[in-house]
Design a protein around this motif. Structure first.
Motif, PDB file in Angstrom:
ATOM      1  N   ASN A 184       2.660  13.759 -50.191  1.00  0.00           N
ATOM      2  CA  ASN A 184       2.720  13.435 -51.237  1.00  0.00           C
ATOM      3  C   ASN A 184       4.419  13.609 -51.837  1.00  0.00           C
ATOM      4  O   ASN A 184       4.599  14.030 -51.268  1.00  0.00           O
ATOM      5  CB  ASN A 184       1.973  14.311 -52.919  1.00  0.00           C
ATOM      6  N   VAL A 185       4.558  12.601 -53.115  1.00  0.00           N
ATOM      7  CA  VAL A 185       6.145  12.654 -53.368  1.00  0.00           C
ATOM      8  C   VAL A 185       5.623  12.057 -54.955  1.00  0.00           C
ATOM      9  O   VAL A 185       5.052  10.975 -55.272  1.00  0.00           O
ATOM     10  CB  VAL A 185       6.533  11.313 -52.649  1.00  0.00           C
ATOM     11  N   LEU A 186       6.347  13.324 -55.691  1.00  0.00           N
ATOM     12  CA  LEU A 186       6.519  12.881 -57.287  1.00  0.00           C
ATOM     13  C   LEU A 186       7.483  13.178 -57.715  1.00  0.00           C
ATOM     14  O   LEU A 186       8.489  13.388 -57.415  1.00  0.00           O
ATOM     15  CB  LEU A 186       5.311  14.626 -57.299  1.00  0.00           C
ATOM     16  N   THR A 232      15.505   8.626 -55.591  1.00  0.00           N
ATOM     17  CA  THR A 232      16.331   6.709 -56.248  1.00  0.00           C
ATOM     18  C   THR A 232      17.191   6.911 -54.830  1.00  0.00           C
ATOM     19  O   THR A 232      17.376   8.027 -53.883  1.00  0.00           O
ATOM     20  CB  THR A 232      18.069   7.788 -57.340  1.00  0.00           C
ATOM     21  N   VAL A 233      17.657   5.486 -54.115  1.00  0.00           N
ATOM     22  CA  VAL A 233      17.858   5.573 -53.009  1.00  0.00           C
ATOM     23  C   VAL A 233      18.817   4.639 -52.741  1.00  0.00           C
ATOM     24  O   VAL A 233      19.570   3.758 -53.763  1.00  0.00           O
ATOM     25  CB  VAL A 233      17.356   4.513 -52.378  1.00  0.00           C
ATOM     26  N   VAL A 283      14.219   3.671 -57.345  1.00  0.00           N
ATOM     27  CA  VAL A 283      12.736   2.551 -57.099  1.00  0.00           C
ATOM     28  C   VAL A 283      11.821   3.131 -57.423  1.00  0.00           C
ATOM     29  O   VAL A 283      11.440   4.203 -57.392  1.00  0.00           O
ATOM     30  CB  VAL A 283      13.236   2.718 -55.082  1.00  0.00           C
ATOM     31  N   THR A 284      10.727   1.980 -57.149  1.00  0.00           N
ATOM     32  CA  THR A 284       9.160   2.569 -56.651  1.00  0.00           C
ATOM     33  C   THR A 284       8.498   2.499 -55.668  1.00  0.00           C
ATOM     34  O   THR A 284       8.420   1.807 -55.115  1.00  0.00           O
ATOM     35  CB  THR A 284       8.280   2.047 -57.948  1.00  0.00           C
ATOM     36  N   LEU A 285       7.867   3.658 -55.411  1.00  0.00           N
ATOM     37  CA  LEU A 285       7.445   3.429 -53.878  1.00  0.00           C
ATOM     38  C   LEU A 285       6.357   3.420 -54.012  1.00  0.00           C
ATOM     39  O   LEU A 285       4.863   3.690 -54.676  1.00  0.00           O
ATOM     40  CB  LEU A 285       7.572   4.894 -53.310  1.00  0.00           C
ATOM     41  N   THR A 286       5.583   2.209 -52.571  1.00  0.00           N
ATOM     42  CA  THR A 286       4.202   2.622 -52.847  1.00  0.00           C
ATOM     43  C   THR A 286       3.396   3.154 -51.341  1.00  0.00           C
ATOM     44  O   THR A 286       4.359   2.734 -50.608  1.00  0.00           O
ATOM     45  CB  THR A 286       3.736   0.732 -53.078  1.00  0.00           C
ATOM     46  N   PRO A 327       5.916  -0.044 -46.244  1.00  0.00           N
ATOM     47  CA  PRO A 327       7.315   0.180 -46.658  1.00  0.00           C
ATOM     48  C   PRO A 327       8.125  -0.478 -47.361  1.00  0.00           C
ATOM     49  O   PRO A 327       7.565  -1.317 -48.234  1.00  0.00           O
ATOM     50  CB  PRO A 327       7.667  -0.332 -45.623  1.00  0.00           C
ATOM     51  N   THR A 328       8.358   0.218 -48.099  1.00  0.00           N
ATOM     52  CA  THR A 328       9.626  -0.066 -49.413  1.00  0.00           C
ATOM     53  C   THR A 328      11.339  -0.630 -48.804  1.00  0.00           C
ATOM     54  O   THR A 328      11.962   0.397 -48.208  1.00  0.00           O
ATOM     55  CB  THR A 328       9.985   0.847 -50.348  1.00  0.00           C
ATOM     56  N   GLU A 329      11.971  -1.396 -48.637  1.00  0.00           N
ATOM     57  CA  GLU A 329      13.530  -1.670 -48.415  1.00  0.00           C
ATOM     58  C   GLU A 329      13.967  -1.812 -50.117  1.00  0.00           C
ATOM     59  O   GLU A 329      13.940  -2.012 -51.068  1.00  0.00           O
ATOM     60  CB  GLU A 329      12.917  -3.662 -48.134  1.00  0.00           C
TER      61      GLU A 329
END
Length: 297
Positions: free
Chosen positions: A159-161, A165-166, A171-174, A178-180
């Motif tokens: 889990n990532v809670l 920030t990248v 950013v919003t992860l799903t 993958p998230t670019e």
């Protein structure tokens, strides 16, 4: 005197025969005993692992950055919260912080019943060479856990809670893919969220895996390519105990009469040995009497 001479050996012979017959029963009953064999499981956990290739001075110098924080294998645990590294040619060769966190714990346990790896990371910030002021990723809370219990299906979770920030970009992860993240003049980052897999005896969980391509301002001062893993845990279930005969089983010899007869007379599997001892005693005594009579005659 002669009579006394023959009685003593006869008595001793009878006693020896009886003891031999009686002690043979427990030995025979003990044959074919079973023992258990148990294999311990395996587990591992790591807070951070990097596999980066760093190219300096327009790719004239290549320096690998392969570091890890709190990388443990069962039975072990680690609580270190800061990882620093030094690369010649980057920032004057001074050490730079690869990861800093408020909490960074990794634990791995394994025994004959359970194997488990777990990671917890809180308020973490990761840096790569060439970006002294801008972090690669900031994240709130990251966890990963892999549990393998003997006789049960392995379980893996990650889990990532909180905010992520990248390269300075929120950013919003799903979990669907993958998230670019592309930041002009800085680089590209691809994030894979909460990966986990299980088999019949193993489990693995990874909270975040980043594929990094960084070249700040295209100056070719520090061109960084590779992967960064945050919070990974694995396990392998223990081997269940197995009962294995210590020797080949003895043939099945059926006694005369039925089981009902044995039950009514109080017989057991040791009855033939006890009867044999009594018979040996009787024969030895009879032999002694016969020899004594002959001597007298």
């Amino acid at each position: 005197m002669n009579s006394h001479f023959f009685r003593m050996p006869a008595r001793r012979l009878a006693a020896v025969a009886t003891v031999t017959a009686l002690t043979a029963a427990p030995a025979a009953l003990g044959a074919g005993a079973a023992h258990a064999t148990t294999g311990h499981g395996r587990a591992s956990a790591v807070v951070l692992r990097t596999g980066l290739d760093v190219s300096l001075l327009n790719k004239t110098v290549n320096v690998p950055l392969a570091v890890s924080l709190n990388d443990v294998k069962a039975p072990a645990s680690a609580e270190k919260t800061t990882l620093t590294a030094r690369l010649d040619g980057v920032d004057g060769g001074r050490p730079f912080t690869v990861l800093g966190a408020q909490v960074a714990s990794a634990r791995a346990t394994a025994n004959g019943r359970l194997a488990e790896g777990s990671v917890r990371l809180v308020h973490a910030r990761v840096h790569v060479p060439g970006l002294p002021l801008l972090s690669l990723i900031d994240v709130g809370t990251v966890t990963a856990k892999a549990t393998c219990a003997a006789g049960h299906k392995p379980v893996a979770s990650a889990n990532v809670l909180g905010a992520v920030t990248v390269l300075g970009k929120r950013v919003t992860l799903t979990a669907g893919g993958p998230t670019e993240v592309k930041v002009p003049g800085v680089g590209d980052v691809r994030l894979d969220l909460s990966q986990h897999r299980t088999t019949s005896r193993t489990a693995a969980a990874t909270a975040l895996r980043l594929k990094v391509s960084i070249n700040p301002l295209k100056l070719n001062v520090a061109d960084v390519e590779g992967t960064v893993t945050l919070a990974a845990a694995t396990c392998e279930a223990p081997v269940p105990a197995e009962h294995v005969p210590s020797q080949a089983p003895t043939p099945d010899v059926k006694p005369q009469g039925s089981q009902a007869d044995l039950a009514e007379t109080g017989g057991s599997s040791a009855t033939p040995y006890i009867a044999g001892g009594a018979l040996a005693l009787l024969l030895a005594g009879g032999g002694a009497v016969t020899v004594a009579r002959r001597r007298r005659g």
